[in-house]
Scaffold this motif. Structure first.
Motif, PDB file in Angstrom:
ATOM      1  N   UNK A  49     -41.725  10.785 -41.068  1.00  0.00           N
ATOM      2  CA  UNK A  49     -40.768   9.700 -40.822  1.00  0.00           C
ATOM      3  C   UNK A  49     -39.479  10.312 -40.304  1.00  0.00           C
ATOM      4  N   UNK A  50     -39.050   9.846 -39.142  1.00  0.00           N
ATOM      5  CA  UNK A  50     -37.853  10.365 -38.481  1.00  0.00           C
ATOM      6  C   UNK A  50     -36.778   9.278 -38.475  1.00  0.00           C
ATOM      7  N   UNK A  51     -35.551   9.658 -38.851  1.00  0.00           N
ATOM      8  CA  UNK A  51     -34.411   8.758 -38.688  1.00  0.00           C
ATOM      9  C   UNK A  51     -33.367   9.458 -37.834  1.00  0.00           C
ATOM     10  N   UNK A  52     -32.878   8.750 -36.831  1.00  0.00           N
ATOM     11  CA  UNK A  52     -31.870   9.312 -35.946  1.00  0.00           C
ATOM     12  C   UNK A  52     -30.458   8.978 -36.439  1.00  0.00           C
ATOM     13  N   UNK A  53     -29.481   9.582 -35.790  1.00  0.00           N
ATOM     14  CA  UNK A  53     -28.053   9.309 -35.979  1.00  0.00           C
ATOM     15  C   UNK A  53     -27.467   9.884 -37.258  1.00  0.00           C
ATOM     16  N   UNK A  54     -28.196  10.752 -37.947  1.00  0.00           N
ATOM     17  CA  UNK A  54     -27.628  11.483 -39.061  1.00  0.00           C
ATOM     18  C   UNK A  54     -27.679  10.802 -40.415  1.00  0.00           C
ATOM     19  N   UNK A  55     -28.035   9.524 -40.471  1.00  0.00           N
ATOM     20  CA  UNK A  55     -28.128   8.848 -41.768  1.00  0.00           C
ATOM     21  C   UNK A  55     -29.359   9.357 -42.510  1.00  0.00           C
ATOM     22  N   UNK A  56     -29.241   9.456 -43.860  1.00  0.00           N
ATOM     23  CA  UNK A  56     -30.323  10.050 -44.641  1.00  0.00           C
ATOM     24  C   UNK A  56     -30.767   9.096 -45.751  1.00  0.00           C
ATOM     25  N   UNK A  57     -31.384   8.004 -45.347  1.00  0.00           N
ATOM     26  CA  UNK A  57     -31.934   7.025 -46.286  1.00  0.00           C
ATOM     27  C   UNK A  57     -33.029   6.238 -45.580  1.00  0.00           C
ATOM     28  N   UNK A  58     -33.858   5.561 -46.376  1.00  0.00           N
ATOM     29  CA  UNK A  58     -34.976   4.803 -45.818  1.00  0.00           C
ATOM     30  C   UNK A  58     -34.582   3.379 -45.413  1.00  0.00           C
ATOM     31  N   UNK A  59     -33.527   2.840 -45.994  1.00  0.00           N
ATOM     32  CA  UNK A  59     -33.039   1.505 -45.629  1.00  0.00           C
ATOM     33  C   UNK A  59     -34.148   0.449 -45.683  1.00  0.00           C
ATOM     34  N   UNK A  60     -34.932   0.480 -46.771  1.00  0.00           N
ATOM     35  CA  UNK A  60     -35.926  -0.563 -47.008  1.00  0.00           C
ATOM     36  C   UNK A  60     -37.052  -0.541 -45.964  1.00  0.00           C
ATOM     37  N   UNK A  61     -37.394   0.639 -45.490  1.00  0.00           N
ATOM     38  CA  UNK A  61     -38.438   0.798 -44.472  1.00  0.00           C
ATOM     39  C   UNK A  61     -39.607   1.596 -45.038  1.00  0.00           C
ATOM     40  N   UNK A 109     -39.868  13.729 -44.365  1.00  0.00           N
ATOM     41  CA  UNK A 109     -38.694  13.053 -43.815  1.00  0.00           C
ATOM     42  C   UNK A 109     -37.886  14.043 -42.990  1.00  0.00           C
ATOM     43  N   UNK A 110     -37.566  13.634 -41.772  1.00  0.00           N
ATOM     44  CA  UNK A 110     -36.736  14.455 -40.889  1.00  0.00           C
ATOM     45  C   UNK A 110     -35.588  13.598 -40.393  1.00  0.00           C
ATOM     46  N   UNK A 111     -34.368  14.036 -40.662  1.00  0.00           N
ATOM     47  CA  UNK A 111     -33.171  13.308 -40.236  1.00  0.00           C
ATOM     48  C   UNK A 111     -32.495  14.112 -39.124  1.00  0.00           C
ATOM     49  N   UNK A 112     -32.288  13.481 -38.000  1.00  0.00           N
ATOM     50  CA  UNK A 112     -31.711  14.188 -36.855  1.00  0.00           C
ATOM     51  C   UNK A 112     -30.350  13.584 -36.514  1.00  0.00           C
ATOM     52  N   UNK A 113     -29.393  14.392 -36.062  1.00  0.00           N
ATOM     53  CA  UNK A 113     -28.045  13.890 -35.789  1.00  0.00           C
ATOM     54  C   UNK A 113     -27.929  13.095 -34.494  1.00  0.00           C
ATOM     55  N   UNK A 114     -28.946  13.130 -33.653  1.00  0.00           N
ATOM     56  CA  UNK A 114     -28.884  12.481 -32.342  1.00  0.00           C
ATOM     57  C   UNK A 114     -28.886  10.962 -32.492  1.00  0.00           C
ATOM     58  N   UNK A 115     -27.992  10.278 -31.787  1.00  0.00           N
ATOM     59  CA  UNK A 115     -28.053   8.819 -31.745  1.00  0.00           C
ATOM     60  C   UNK A 115     -29.314   8.399 -30.983  1.00  0.00           C
ATOM     61  N   UNK A 116     -29.878   7.273 -31.383  1.00  0.00           N
ATOM     62  CA  UNK A 116     -31.165   6.878 -30.837  1.00  0.00           C
ATOM     63  C   UNK A 116     -31.226   6.830 -29.308  1.00  0.00           C
ATOM     64  N   UNK A 117     -30.238   6.311 -28.587  1.00  0.00           N
ATOM     65  CA  UNK A 117     -30.371   6.267 -27.124  1.00  0.00           C
ATOM     66  C   UNK A 117     -30.555   7.637 -26.471  1.00  0.00           C
ATOM     67  N   UNK A 118     -30.179   8.719 -27.164  1.00  0.00           N
ATOM     68  CA  UNK A 118     -30.335  10.063 -26.613  1.00  0.00           C
ATOM     69  C   UNK A 118     -31.620  10.741 -27.063  1.00  0.00           C
ATOM     70  N   UNK A 119     -32.408  10.083 -27.901  1.00  0.00           N
ATOM     71  CA  UNK A 119     -33.643  10.685 -28.410  1.00  0.00           C
ATOM     72  C   UNK A 119     -34.683  10.722 -27.300  1.00  0.00           C
ATOM     73  N   UNK A 120     -35.393  11.849 -27.188  1.00  0.00           N
ATOM     74  CA  UNK A 120     -36.369  12.005 -26.110  1.00  0.00           C
ATOM     75  C   UNK A 120     -37.550  12.838 -26.588  1.00  0.00           C
ATOM     76  N   UNK A 121     -38.417  13.201 -25.660  1.00  0.00           N
ATOM     77  CA  UNK A 121     -39.612  13.957 -26.019  1.00  0.00           C
ATOM     78  C   UNK A 121     -39.252  15.299 -26.649  1.00  0.00           C
ATOM     79  N   UNK A 122     -38.230  15.962 -26.131  1.00  0.00           N
ATOM     80  CA  UNK A 122     -37.841  17.256 -26.685  1.00  0.00           C
ATOM     81  C   UNK A 122     -37.397  17.114 -28.140  1.00  0.00           C
ATOM     82  N   UNK A 123     -36.645  16.062 -28.434  1.00  0.00           N
ATOM     83  CA  UNK A 123     -36.205  15.830 -29.811  1.00  0.00           C
ATOM     84  C   UNK A 123     -37.388  15.518 -30.714  1.00  0.00           C
ATOM     85  N   UNK A 124     -38.348  14.755 -30.188  1.00  0.00           N
ATOM     86  CA  UNK A 124     -39.549  14.459 -30.959  1.00  0.00           C
ATOM     87  C   UNK A 124     -40.338  15.736 -31.242  1.00  0.00           C
TER      88      UNK A 124
END
Length: 252
Positions: free
Chosen positions: A192-204, A214-229
């Motif tokens: 499970x990946x969450x973007x933008x640096x937040x570290x919670x499941x938020x009811x998901x 769980x992998x939390x990445x600092x990238x905002x979602x619009x900048x997420x791409x294949x390399x980040x994946x």
């Protein structure tokens, strides 16, 4: 075999990557604010990122992708933003459904549909029906979804069966309840990946993600791409999945 057993088997047998990953696509608004743009533009660019990631999932051989599209709590946002989000959903399905179908993607939708606009329900139904026989990638869209609400719906269905005399309450365990969730045939996410640096499941996917990495990445979602994946998958591959047990160590 229960969903939990399927998920454990996939985790144990995987070679170098997940068969199912889930995404909390966070940071559209922050991406826009950092550029002095309206939030609607952030959401629009988020849809472009989703297209990239679905394509990347194809290329990487991932079998299941679950995305958090619109949460049950998102109704508290301003009406104008909700309208923008629904407009993007309409355009995404109308513009991208033919391509998804051609590429062998099966669209599944989880969440509560009662109370949604009729045209939204029709589009969701159309996407599911058109792609029902596709097998290359399962794209699970969590729309008007909350994990607590999903579990409550499952418990209510079981309680009704008990009240009607169709089920002995002593037969209910975690595996049985799991079969009453929105998509019990979909294996639990390995990653499970969450973007933008937040570290919670938020009811998901709180039930399904009990043993997800769980992998939390600092990238905002619009900048997420294949390399980040690919970087998130590499992090996943470095971890040992124990599912509450121990990993045997080989003698050196």
């Amino acid at each position: 075999m229960s969903n939990a057993a399927v998920s454990v088997r996939q985790g144990a047998d995987r070679s170098d990557g997940p068969l199912h990953f889930a995404l909390i696509m966070d940071g559209n608004g922050r991406w826009a604010a950092a550029r002095g743009l309206p939030r609607a533009e952030g959401h629009r660019r988020g849809v472009e990122a989703l297209r990239r990631v679905v394509r990347a999932a194809h290329e990487l051989g991932i079998r299941h992708l679950t995305i958090f599209s619109f949460s049950a709590e998102n109704w508290s946002r301003p009406a104008s933003e909700i309208g923008d989000l629904f407009g993007l959903l309409r355009r995404f399905i109308r513009n991208d459904l033919a391509t998804l179908h051609r590429d062998g993607v099966r669209v599944r939708v989880i969440g509560e549909r009662e109370g949604l606009d009729g045209d939204i329900c029709s589009l969701l139904n159309e996407a599911e029906e058109l792609t029902r026989s596709n097998t290359r990638l399962n794209l699970v869209v969590a729309f008007n979804y909350g994990s607590r609400q999903e579990i409550a719906r499952a418990a209510k269905r079981l309680a009704r069966e008990v009240a009607e005399g169709k089920r002995d309450p002593d037969t209910i365990d975690a595996d049985v309840l799991g079969q009453y969730l929105d998509a019990p045939d979909i294996p639990h996410p390995d990653l499970l990946i969450r973007t933008s640096g937040e570290q919670r499941l938020s009811n998901f996917l709180m039930w399904q993600a009990a043993y997800s990495e769980l992998v939390f990445v600092p990238i905002h979602w619009p900048d997420f791409d294949k390399a980040a994946l690919e970087e998130a998958i590499a992090e996943y591959a470095r971890r040992e999945r124990r599912f509450g047990g121990l990993v045997a160590k080989t003698a050196s």
